[in-house]
Motif scaffolding. Sequence first.
Motif, PDB file in Angstrom:
ATOM      1  N   CYS A  58       0.866  -1.172   0.000  1.00  0.00           N
ATOM      2  CA  CYS A  58       0.000   0.000   0.000  1.00  0.00           C
ATOM      3  C   CYS A  58       0.901   1.220   0.000  1.00  0.00           C
ATOM      4  O   CYS A  58       2.067   1.148   0.383  1.00  0.00           O
ATOM      5  CB  CYS A  58      -0.957   0.014   1.191  1.00  0.00           C
ATOM      6  N   CYS A  59       0.359   2.323  -0.478  1.00  0.00           N
ATOM      7  CA  CYS A  59       1.123   3.557  -0.535  1.00  0.00           C
ATOM      8  C   CYS A  59       0.167   4.709  -0.290  1.00  0.00           C
ATOM      9  O   CYS A  59      -0.927   4.731  -0.862  1.00  0.00           O
ATOM     10  CB  CYS A  59       1.788   3.701  -1.900  1.00  0.00           C
ATOM     11  N   GLY A  60       0.566   5.623   0.568  1.00  0.00           N
ATOM     12  CA  GLY A  60      -0.293   6.752   0.840  1.00  0.00           C
ATOM     13  C   GLY A  60       0.490   7.977   1.265  1.00  0.00           C
ATOM     14  O   GLY A  60       1.686   7.905   1.557  1.00  0.00           O
ATOM     15  N   LYS A  61      -0.204   9.085   1.285  1.00  0.00           N
ATOM     16  CA  LYS A  61       0.378  10.351   1.717  1.00  0.00           C
ATOM     17  C   LYS A  61       0.156  10.483   3.218  1.00  0.00           C
ATOM     18  O   LYS A  61      -0.955  10.298   3.711  1.00  0.00           O
ATOM     19  CB  LYS A  61      -0.303  11.506   0.998  1.00  0.00           C
ATOM     20  N   VAL A  62       1.236  10.800   3.935  1.00  0.00           N
ATOM     21  CA  VAL A  62       1.157  11.029   5.376  1.00  0.00           C
ATOM     22  C   VAL A  62       2.053  12.213   5.740  1.00  0.00           C
ATOM     23  O   VAL A  62       2.943  12.585   4.982  1.00  0.00           O
ATOM     24  CB  VAL A  62       1.587   9.801   6.208  1.00  0.00           C
ATOM     25  N   GLU A  63       1.821  12.761   6.903  1.00  0.00           N
ATOM     26  CA  GLU A  63       2.724  13.776   7.432  1.00  0.00           C
ATOM     27  C   GLU A  63       3.829  13.042   8.185  1.00  0.00           C
ATOM     28  O   GLU A  63       3.579  12.438   9.225  1.00  0.00           O
ATOM     29  CB  GLU A  63       1.981  14.723   8.373  1.00  0.00           C
ATOM     30  N   LEU A  64       5.029  13.059   7.624  1.00  0.00           N
ATOM     31  CA  LEU A  64       6.155  12.359   8.237  1.00  0.00           C
ATOM     32  C   LEU A  64       6.706  13.163   9.414  1.00  0.00           C
ATOM     33  O   LEU A  64       6.489  14.370   9.510  1.00  0.00           O
ATOM     34  CB  LEU A  64       7.228  12.083   7.188  1.00  0.00           C
ATOM     35  N   ALA A  65       7.423  12.496  10.298  1.00  0.00           N
ATOM     36  CA  ALA A  65       7.917  13.116  11.532  1.00  0.00           C
ATOM     37  C   ALA A  65       8.851  14.298  11.262  1.00  0.00           C
ATOM     38  O   ALA A  65       8.906  15.226  12.057  1.00  0.00           O
ATOM     39  CB  ALA A  65       8.624  12.075  12.399  1.00  0.00           C
ATOM     40  N   ASP A  66       9.587  14.237  10.174  1.00  0.00           N
ATOM     41  CA  ASP A  66      10.500  15.319   9.794  1.00  0.00           C
ATOM     42  C   ASP A  66      10.048  15.842   8.435  1.00  0.00           C
ATOM     43  O   ASP A  66       9.943  15.064   7.477  1.00  0.00           O
ATOM     44  CB  ASP A  66      11.927  14.780   9.719  1.00  0.00           C
ATOM     45  N   PRO A  67       9.791  17.129   8.294  1.00  0.00           N
ATOM     46  CA  PRO A  67       9.291  17.657   7.018  1.00  0.00           C
ATOM     47  C   PRO A  67      10.265  17.516   5.848  1.00  0.00           C
ATOM     48  O   PRO A  67       9.852  17.627   4.695  1.00  0.00           O
ATOM     49  CB  PRO A  67       8.991  19.127   7.318  1.00  0.00           C
ATOM     50  N   ASP A  68      11.541  17.235   6.119  1.00  0.00           N
ATOM     51  CA  ASP A  68      12.507  17.033   5.043  1.00  0.00           C
ATOM     52  C   ASP A  68      12.512  15.607   4.511  1.00  0.00           C
ATOM     53  O   ASP A  68      13.102  15.339   3.465  1.00  0.00           O
ATOM     54  CB  ASP A  68      13.911  17.410   5.513  1.00  0.00           C
ATOM     55  N   LEU A  69      11.873  14.697   5.236  1.00  0.00           N
ATOM     56  CA  LEU A  69      11.763  13.321   4.752  1.00  0.00           C
ATOM     57  C   LEU A  69      10.659  13.245   3.715  1.00  0.00           C
ATOM     58  O   LEU A  69       9.583  13.818   3.892  1.00  0.00           O
ATOM     59  CB  LEU A  69      11.463  12.366   5.904  1.00  0.00           C
ATOM     60  N   LEU A  70      10.935  12.529   2.639  1.00  0.00           N
ATOM     61  CA  LEU A  70       9.976  12.412   1.545  1.00  0.00           C
ATOM     62  C   LEU A  70       9.309  11.048   1.478  1.00  0.00           C
ATOM     63  O   LEU A  70       8.241  10.904   0.889  1.00  0.00           O
ATOM     64  CB  LEU A  70      10.675  12.707   0.213  1.00  0.00           C
TER      65      LEU A  70
END
Length: 116
Positions: A95-107
């Motif tokens: 599965c693949c989705g958009k999430v807010e990652l812990a560090d904004p520089d991580l893609l």
Amino acid sequence: MPDIQRFDQNTRRSRAVVHGDTIYLAGQVADDKTADIAEQTRQTLAKVDALLASTGSDKSRLLSAQIWLSTMDHFAAMNAVWDAWVVPGATPTRCCGKVELADPDLLVEIVVVAAR
């Protein structure tokens, strides 16, 4: 009952846990947060490879993968790297989705489960 082995553990998490013949990896991310999505994906998958090797497995034994992207705009570029990395005929559920990652520089962050 099978033993549980924990790898690279700290007070918050283990990078890998093995229970029986199943390996669970924590979410993996790139070291170079300034890199583009293709390079961050390559670095992340290299970490997956290394952790699987340390637990007695490899990417041909993947069972499932969760891929988290900071934006779905990166979907095609991430998939190009993923498709070159994954073993043909041994693709996991995914599965693949958009999430807010812990560090904004991580893609990208990738979580996998594999067989031993």
